[in-house]
Design an enzyme around this catalytic site. Structure first.
Site: not given
Ligand code: NAP
Length: 288
Positions: A142, A155
């Site tokens: 990130s 985070y």
């Molecule tokens: N959205 C942003 O603005 C942003 C910006 C920079 C980086 N990122 C990074 O991009 C990645 C995806 O983010 P996102 O925005 O798509 O987040 P999200 O919508 O909250 O999705 C997170 C995913 O991770 C899974 N997950 C969480 N805890 C888990 C566990 N203990 N075991 C297995 N799976 C788990 C969730 O599935 P379940 O809940 O079904 O387990 C879900 O599929 C992350 O690493 C985040 O840090 C996001």
């Protein structure tokens, strides 16, 4: 250029948010997707979508914070598909708090999911990749890894750790045929953990879509890119890189920029929203 077609990809966090877009993008490139998350429902949905696109996807419901059990997960995957060609460590969680308000359980859960599980999964798939002299690991970091985000400090720490660990391992892997890439998205709109907070993103700086992040993952694999920033467009991306370079010399200037952008204020709002959402989840589970 590396071909993705026919490769087996393990994708953590495939059930919702950015992971769904990565699954779609890799399926369009004719990869077989093994999606991992805790929610079977989300996995079933994306697997059905990939099937409809003519691709192949299998969902495995697994909580990756159980790091001691990751070898069992890997054995299950290898029984289903043979060896893993590409691992995308995408799953992540975020807990907004003033630092003294974090519990030890909060610190552990963020570090386990965002950092330790990615390290352990990589450690487990590497021997077979090294034997085959090919393979690719993609780690979803990130922009919060480059400059700390107040009220989201654990985070930031997890993402900085992921980025620096990938950087070190990439150098160890030089010449082995196994590659490692880090993706650093800034604010992502429409879907995902930030959009879910219901708090607007700062109006200055770059904003990307989940599809932009998915495209960056595909490009990183195909072109063996070491570190990819995803932040709006090439102009905002280059300006952000320049800003981070200046902040290396003047960290307090960076603090002022974060204040000016509104990051502390918006993250304080996210604390309140997150606590409210947690309380209503607890209440509804008591009613059931
Ligand atoms: N959205 C942003 O603005 C942003 C910006 C920079 C980086 N990122 C990074 O991009 C990645 C995806 O983010 P996102 O925005 O798509 O987040 P999200 O919508 O909250 O999705 C997170 C995913 O991770 C899974 N997950 C969480 N805890 C888990 C566990 N203990 N075991 C297995 N799976 C788990 C969730 O599935 P379940 O809940 O079904 O387990 C879900 O599929 C992350 O690493 C985040 O840090 C996001």
């Amino acid at each position: 250029m590396t071909t993705i077609a026919g490769k087996t990809v393990v994708l953590t966090g495939a059930s919702r948010g950015i992971g769904v877009f990565i699954a779609r993008a890799l399926a369009k490139k004719q990869a077989t997707i093994i999606g991992i998350s805790r929610s079977q429902e989300g996995l079933d949905k994306i697997c059905a979508e990939v099937d409809a696109l003519g691709g192949k996807a299998i969902g495995i419901c697994f909580d990756i914070s159980n790091v001691e059990e990751l070898p069992i997960l890997l054995q299950k995957i290898e029984r289903l598909t043979g060896s893993v060609d590409i691992l995308v460590n995408n799953a992540g969680i975020e807990i907004y708090r003033a630092f003294p308000d974090y519990s030890l359980a909060d610190l552990q859960s963020v570090l386990l999911v965002n950092l330790l599980a990615a390290m352990e999964l990589t450690r487990l798939v590497l021997p077979s990749m090294l034997n085959q002299t090919s393979g690719h690991i993609v780690n979803m970091s990130s922009l919060a890894s480059k400059k700390g985000h107040p009220y989201d400090s654990i985070y930031s720490a997890s993402k900085a750790g992921l980025l620096m660990w990938s950087d070190a391992v990439r150098q160890e892997l030089a010449g082995t045929g196994v590659r490692i890439s880090s993706i650093c998205p800034g604010y992502v709109s429409q879907q995902g953990m930030l959009a879910d907070t219901g708090v607007p993103v700062p109006s200055v700086g770059g904003v990307s879509t989940p599809a932009d992040v998915a495209r960056a993952v595909v490009r990183a694999i195909e072109q063996n890119q070491a570190e990819v920033m995803v932040n709006g467009n090439p102009i905002t991306e280059n300006l952000t890189k320049l800003l981070f370079a200046v902040e290396q010399f003047f960290p307090r200037f960076g603090d002022v920029v974060n204040q000016w952008i509104g990051i502390p204020k918006l993250n304080k709002m996210r604390i309140e929203n997150q606590i409210r959402a947690e309380n209503s989840r607890k209440k509804s589970s008591l009613v059931k």
